[in-house]
Scaffold this motif. Structure first.
Motif, short mmCIF file in Angstrom:
data_model
loop_
_atom_site.label_atom_id
_atom_site.label_comp_id
_atom_site.label_asym_id
_atom_site.label_seq_id
_atom_site.Cartn_x
_atom_site.Cartn_y
_atom_site.Cartn_z
N ALA A 141 0.84 -1.20 0.00
CA ALA A 141 0.00 0.00 0.00
C ALA A 141 0.87 1.25 0.00
CB ALA A 141 -0.91 -0.01 1.22
N GLY A 142 0.51 2.22 -0.81
CA GLY A 142 1.22 3.49 -0.87
C GLY A 142 2.52 3.46 -1.64
N ALA A 143 2.87 2.34 -2.23
CA ALA A 143 4.13 2.24 -2.96
C ALA A 143 4.10 3.08 -4.23
CB ALA A 143 4.42 0.78 -3.32
N MET A 144 5.28 3.51 -4.64
CA MET A 144 5.46 4.21 -5.92
C MET A 144 6.30 3.31 -6.79
SD MET A 144 5.02 6.87 -7.74
CE MET A 144 5.72 7.98 -8.93
N VAL A 145 5.66 2.62 -7.75
CA VAL A 145 6.34 1.64 -8.60
C VAL A 145 6.93 2.37 -9.80
CG1 VAL A 145 6.09 -0.49 -9.94
CG2 VAL A 145 4.75 -0.16 -7.84
N ARG A 147 9.88 0.88 -11.44
CA ARG A 147 10.61 -0.10 -12.26
C ARG A 147 9.90 -1.44 -12.17
NH1 ARG A 147 13.96 1.14 -7.91
NH2 ARG A 147 15.06 2.62 -9.20
N ASP A 148 10.30 -2.36 -13.03
CA ASP A 148 9.66 -3.68 -13.07
C ASP A 148 9.72 -4.36 -11.70
OD1 ASP A 148 9.26 -3.27 -15.75
OD2 ASP A 148 10.78 -4.70 -16.42
N VAL A 149 8.66 -5.13 -11.40
CA VAL A 149 8.56 -5.90 -10.16
C VAL A 149 8.67 -7.37 -10.55
CG1 VAL A 149 7.07 -6.50 -8.22
CG2 VAL A 149 7.08 -4.14 -9.11
N PRO A 150 9.66 -8.09 -10.00
CA PRO A 150 9.81 -9.50 -10.37
C PRO A 150 8.62 -10.35 -9.95
CG PRO A 150 11.78 -8.68 -9.27
CD PRO A 150 10.72 -7.64 -9.11
N ALA A 151 8.35 -11.39 -10.70
CA ALA A 151 7.26 -12.32 -10.37
C ALA A 151 7.50 -12.89 -8.97
CB ALA A 151 7.22 -13.46 -11.39
N GLY A 152 6.41 -13.03 -8.21
CA GLY A 152 6.47 -13.66 -6.90
C GLY A 152 7.17 -12.87 -5.82
N SER A 153 7.40 -11.59 -6.03
CA SER A 153 8.12 -10.79 -5.04
C SER A 153 7.20 -9.79 -4.34
CB SER A 153 9.27 -10.04 -5.71
OG SER A 153 8.75 -9.08 -6.62
N VAL A 155 7.20 -5.79 -3.09
CA VAL A 155 7.86 -4.49 -3.11
C VAL A 155 7.03 -3.53 -2.29
CG1 VAL A 155 8.97 -4.87 -5.36
CG2 VAL A 155 6.75 -3.72 -5.26
N ALA A 156 7.72 -2.55 -1.68
CA ALA A 156 7.03 -1.54 -0.89
C ALA A 156 7.92 -0.31 -0.83
CB ALA A 156 6.73 -2.06 0.51
N GLY A 157 7.32 0.82 -0.50
CA GLY A 157 8.08 2.04 -0.30
C GLY A 157 7.93 3.04 -1.43
N HIS A 158 8.67 4.13 -1.27
CA HIS A 158 8.56 5.27 -2.17
C HIS A 158 9.95 5.76 -2.50
CE1 HIS A 158 6.79 9.07 -3.63
NE2 HIS A 158 5.71 8.36 -3.74
N PRO A 159 10.64 5.29 -3.55
CA PRO A 159 10.15 4.36 -4.56
C PRO A 159 10.09 2.92 -4.03
CG PRO A 159 12.44 4.82 -4.99
CD PRO A 159 12.03 5.69 -3.82
N ALA A 160 9.31 2.10 -4.71
CA ALA A 160 9.14 0.71 -4.30
C ALA A 160 10.47 -0.03 -4.43
CB ALA A 160 8.07 0.04 -5.15
N ARG A 161 10.79 -0.78 -3.38
CA ARG A 161 12.01 -1.60 -3.37
C ARG A 161 11.66 -3.02 -2.98
NH1 ARG A 161 14.06 3.39 -1.53
NH2 ARG A 161 15.82 4.09 -2.78
N LEU A 162 12.47 -3.94 -3.44
CA LEU A 162 12.26 -5.36 -3.16
C LEU A 162 12.36 -5.61 -1.66
CD1 LEU A 162 11.79 -8.07 -4.57
CD2 LEU A 162 14.27 -8.35 -4.63
N ARG A 163 11.34 -6.31 -1.11
CA ARG A 163 11.31 -6.64 0.32
C ARG A 163 11.40 -8.13 0.56
NH1 ARG A 163 12.29 -1.59 2.28
NH2 ARG A 163 10.80 -0.17 1.39
N GLY A 164 11.17 -8.94 -0.46
CA GLY A 164 11.26 -10.38 -0.31
C GLY A 164 10.27 -11.10 -1.19
#
Length: 175
Positions: A141-145, A147-153, A155-164
């Motif tokens: 919620a609230g993320a700013m995407v 760049r591409d988001v990998p399948a099955g991952s 992401v969160a944050g502003h800008p969105a970063r990989l979290r797991g």
């Protein structure tokens, strides 16, 4: 009766243009605005959702209230879109050209965005144009995407970063 509304329950205050291609058992809340788009079977659209021309939404999706799906966005099957999610299709928006004339469709470049099958996008997220959100990915919620988001991952944050890996991916690994 138009092809868009034939044999379908359209709420009194919904605006569904004649050029909308709508699948079977689509559920629309009041105050949706649909024109020139495609909506797949068994998809649900919440109140105040707008889907623009040339956008495509797959089957069994849920698009929550106050979300905006602009031209150039493709949402595959079984995708969840939270409340107030905004898609962007123009990287360099301007109201006028360099000489001050109002812009026309010829004065900008639409960039396409794809949300792959089974992805989820949390409420209030903003999705920049030209990205792909992979199958089964989860956008917080609230993320700013941007760049591409990998399948099955996740992401969160502003800008969105990989979290797991997404929760579903973790559950499958433990089986």
């Amino acid at each position: 009766m138009s092809a868009a509304t034939e044999n379908r329950q359209v709420p009194q205050f919904a605006c569904v243009a004649d050029d909308v291609r709508m699948g079977q058992r689509v559920r629309l809340a009041s105050y949706v605005n649909l024109y020139g788009c495609e909506i797949g079977d068994d998809t649900r659209l919440g109140a105040f959702v707008e889907v623009q021309r040339d956008a495509k939404i797959g089957r069994r999706c849920k698009i929550s209230s106050h979300s905006f799906v602009c031209s150039g966005v493709t949402i595959e099957d079984e995708v969840f879109i939270g409340h107030g999610v905004i898609f962007i299709n123009d990287r360099y928006p301007r109201a006028t050209t360099t000489d001050g004339a109002p812009q026309t469709e010829d004065d900008w470049k639409m960039e396409h965005t794809v949300v792959r099958k089974g992805a989820s996008i949390g409420s209030g997220a903003i999705v920049m144009c030209g990205v792909e959100i992979g199958a089964g990915a989860l956008v917080g919620a609230g993320a700013m995407v941007v760049r591409d988001v990998p399948a099955g991952s996740i992401v969160a944050g502003h800008p969105a970063r990989l979290r797991g890996p997404a929760v579903e991916s973790k559950a499958r690994e433990s089986q």
